[in-house]
Write an enzyme that holds these catalytic residues in place. Structure first.
Site, mmCIF file in Angstrom:
data_model
loop_
_atom_site.group_PDB
_atom_site.id
_atom_site.type_symbol
_atom_site.label_atom_id
_atom_site.label_comp_id
_atom_site.label_asym_id
_atom_site.label_seq_id
_atom_site.Cartn_x
_atom_site.Cartn_y
_atom_site.Cartn_z
ATOM 1 N N SER A 1 0.793 -1.263 0.068
ATOM 2 C CA SER A 1 0.057 0.090 -0.025
ATOM 3 C C SER A 1 0.888 1.272 0.007
ATOM 4 O O SER A 1 0.320 2.129 -0.371
ATOM 5 C CB SER A 1 -1.126 -0.105 1.095
ATOM 6 O OG SER A 1 -0.263 -0.215 2.243
ATOM 7 N N ASP B 1 -1.305 5.576 12.412
ATOM 8 C CA ASP B 1 -0.722 5.267 10.991
ATOM 9 C C ASP B 1 0.754 6.115 10.877
ATOM 10 O O ASP B 1 0.751 7.167 10.489
ATOM 11 C CB ASP B 1 -1.330 5.437 9.796
ATOM 12 C CG ASP B 1 -0.941 4.950 8.414
ATOM 13 O OD1 ASP B 1 0.456 4.607 8.438
ATOM 14 O OD2 ASP B 1 -1.445 4.894 7.527
ATOM 15 N N HIS C 1 2.442 5.067 6.413
ATOM 16 C CA HIS C 1 2.091 5.502 4.973
ATOM 17 C C HIS C 1 2.384 7.186 5.328
ATOM 18 O O HIS C 1 2.561 7.519 6.162
ATOM 19 C CB HIS C 1 0.388 5.574 4.724
ATOM 20 C CG HIS C 1 0.210 3.830 4.563
ATOM 21 N ND1 HIS C 1 -0.117 3.097 5.534
ATOM 22 C CD2 HIS C 1 0.222 3.235 3.357
ATOM 23 C CE1 HIS C 1 -0.418 2.111 5.185
ATOM 24 N NE2 HIS C 1 -0.139 1.920 3.688
#
Length: 449
Positions: free
Chosen positions: A163, A408, A411
């Site tokens: 991702s 997170d 990312h």
């Protein structure tokens, strides 16, 4: 005097004037000859000057290519980068303020994944978007979307990885949105495999989601960390991408963070070991064992593609920035400014992943060269190590949402520091002609010797 007469005759001067000239004092003859020489030299000078100016306008910091290079075969076998024989390492530098950024917003670009849409979900600061990467000793131009699309007119580029690779693709779509938005030409409705077409440029962009780069599947939804146990088939391909990329002009391959989870390794149709699986009679070989084998198998797959003629970029590992706990133990990333290069260093798992990538890349590049394939290193590691402020943290969803999401710190917010990967990529594409010419010259010189 005969020498001057011949030169004047060559310039087709009338005979009467010619006779008058030779009766003048010698000083004027010398001046006339000097003037004629200038008329001869000046066109060559301006031709050379214009060529140099063209290089400076089209290629930033044009390299000084030696006329008779001295190559060392063993040195050439070392890991090549885009900066070989060029003046500057674009991947070594510092972050400096850039008040003109960002070049798109979360309201002007529809391609931003919800979990990276930090501004939408209330991130209070905006300074993390206003930095630019400054290489040591040179400049890295800000991404030019029109230039990028023109360079890739009629071409195709695929992102192969997890991702974070998708994060990079969405960043690129947003950067290009100032010129054109693509249309969806995906073969499937599965969001893991997307294809986009920039119709005005006949440019295709694709993303193949493959968290381990090789064949893998979840074998247990819980496992020791309650994040599942994944079976990795270390000697088997993930045909979901290897069967689709043969016709692409550029591949950008990456991977890393999924290898920190519990894994069981399969080789030669049997279990060979694991990483933190806590299974009886299964040796714990560690995550680096699986990581190395996965990249090795992925690179072998690329080199074995029968009709693949593209350029493969390895996008190096981008470190996470969890502090005060692991990713599943309350760790977070709350800093609001970049590090300076002397304030942190690559270490631990991030360093090991990075070094394994370089080693496997070197082997793949050497094998690929035998087939005429090109490998390039998109080395984002140092730049991203310095950006603990660029992650979504808890700003990937509304605070009141009933969702189970960790902070997170893997990312990257969009807009954000990941947009600099577009700056790197475009600069590498612009340098590709010089790099290819150097490699051809090296091969020719080796044959001659």
């Amino acid at each position: 005097m005969k020498h001057y007469q011949a030169n004047l005759h060559d310039h087709e001067l009338p005979s009467g004037k010619y006779q008058a000239l030779i009766l003048k004092p010698p000083k004027k003859i010398v001046l006339l000859v000097f003037a004629l020489l200038l008329l001869t030299i000046i066109p060559f000078y301006y031709s050379s000057l214009s060529n140099s100016f063209f290089l400076r306008k089209t290629i930033p910091n044009p390299p000084s290519l030696p006329s008779s290079p001295s190559y060392d075969e063993e040195a050439h076998e070392e890991l090549p980068t885009i900066t070989n024989n060029l003046k500057c390492d674009i991947f070594s530098g510092e972050w400096i303020p850039n008040p003109e950024a960002p070049y798109y917003t979360n309201t002007t670009c529809w391609a931003i994944h919800e979990h990276q849409n930090c501004q939408k979900y209330g991130r209070p600061d905006s300074e993390f978007m206003k930095w630019k990467w400054k290489p040591d000793g040179c400049e890295l131009p800000v991404f030019n979307p029109a230039q990028f699309l023109e360079l890739l007119r009629g071409k195709s580029l695929a992102f192969v990885g997890d991702s974070v690779g998708r994060n990079q693709m969405q960043s690129l779509i947003c950067l290009l949105s100032r010129v054109e938005y693509p249309i969806d030409v995906s073969y499937t409705k599965d969001e893991k495999y997307k294809r986009w077409k920039y119709t005005s440029y006949n440019f295709t962009l694709a993303s193949f989601w493959t968290p381990h780069l090789i064949k893998s599947k979840e074998e247990n939804s819980h496992g020791p960390t309650n994040t599942g146990i994944f079976g990795l088939y270390l000697d088997e391909l993930d045909e979901a991408w290897t069967s689709q990329v043969e016709d692409f002009d550029y591949l950008i391959i990456s991977g890393g963070h999924w290898f920190m989870r519990s894994m069981v390794f399969h080789e030669n149709n049997k279990i060979s070991g694991c990483h933190y699986c806590l299974l009886d009679n299964v040796p714990d070989l560690g995550m680096y064992y699986g990581y190395r084998k996965a990249f090795r198998t992925a690179f072998k797959a690329i080199n074995s593609l029968k009709n693949y003629k593209g350029i493969t970029y390895l996008r190096t590992f981008a470190p996470s920035h969890f502090e005060n706990g692991m990713w599943n133990k309350g760790g977070n990333c709350v800093r609001t400014k970049p590090f300076r290069s002397n304030e942190t260093q690559l270490e631990g798992a991030s360093l090991e992943f990075y070094m394994i990538q370089l080693e496997e890349f070197r082997t793949a590049e050497k094998e690929g060269r035998k087939k005429g394939l090109k490998y390039r290193l998109l080395d984002t590691t140092q730049a991203m190590l310095l950006r603990p402020d660029g992650h979504p943290s808890r700003y990937g969803h509304w605070p009141e949402e009933n969702v189970t999401l960790y902070n997170d710190c893997v990312h990257w917010c969009l807009p954000g520091p990941i947009d600099t990967w577009g700056d790197f990529l475009l600069e590498m594409l612009k340098m590709e002609g010089i790099r290819s010419a150097e490699e051809k010259r090296y091969s020719r010189d080796r044959r001659m010797h």
